[in-house]
Design a protein around this motif. Structure first.
Motif, PDB file in Angstrom:
ATOM      1  N   GLN A   1       8.612   4.737   2.355  1.00 55.08           N
ATOM      2  CA  GLN A   1       7.362   5.795   2.125  1.00 55.08           C
ATOM      3  C   GLN A   1       7.645   7.098   1.137  1.00 55.08           C
ATOM      4  OE1 GLN A   1       5.804   7.462   5.547  1.00 55.08           O
ATOM      5  NE2 GLN A   1       3.884   8.249   4.697  1.00 55.08           N
TER       6      GLN A   1
ATOM      7  N   GLN B   1       5.607  -2.987  -1.463  1.00 57.02           N
ATOM      8  CA  GLN B   1       6.047  -2.206  -0.084  1.00 57.02           C
ATOM      9  C   GLN B   1       5.999  -0.949  -0.233  1.00 57.02           C
ATOM     10  OE1 GLN B   1       9.741  -3.494   1.412  1.00 57.02           O
ATOM     11  NE2 GLN B   1       9.057  -2.800   3.391  1.00 57.02           N
TER      12      GLN B   1
ATOM     13  N   SER C   1       3.060   1.496   2.117  1.00 56.05           N
ATOM     14  CA  SER C   1       3.795   2.289   2.636  1.00 56.05           C
ATOM     15  C   SER C   1       3.578   3.804   2.495  1.00 56.05           C
ATOM     16  CB  SER C   1       5.332   2.058   2.721  1.00 56.05           C
ATOM     17  OG  SER C   1       5.727   0.767   3.285  1.00 56.05           O
TER      18      SER C   1
END
Length: 94
Positions: free
Chosen positions: A6, A25, A29
């Motif tokens: 993140q 990803q 995220s």
């Protein structure tokens, strides 16, 4: 160093153009926090485009769902327009 997948908007600013190299990803995220930074990228890998579409389709961004986007929103996201597909475009108000 960015722990995990993140990435916050502040981290994206520090990363600069490296944001354009992030994988799907990381994009997923991070939700909408990377969209403005990503809109400055020249092109996207298929995996990145899919992740951007997933984030935008969710409507869980500061821009809201495509059904409420304005001309200003499209201007803010102009660099992402090439990755938008019919499933998103059909919901944007005319």
């Amino acid at each position: 160093k960015v722990p995990g997948t993140q990435i916050q908007e502040e981290d994206a600013e520090v990363l600069g153009w490296l944001v354009c190299e992030l994988g799907g990803q990381h994009i997923r995220s991070s939700g909408g926090s990377l969209l403005r930074a990503l809109s400055r990228c020249g092109s996207f890998l298929p995996e990145q485009g899919e992740a951007i579409r997933d984030v935008l389709s969710s409507g869980n961004t500061t821009f809201g769902p495509p059904a409420v986007w304005s001309a200003f929103t499209l201007s803010e996201l102009s660099g992402l327009i090439p990755v938008l597909d019919h499933s998103i475009l059909q919901h944007i108000p005319k």
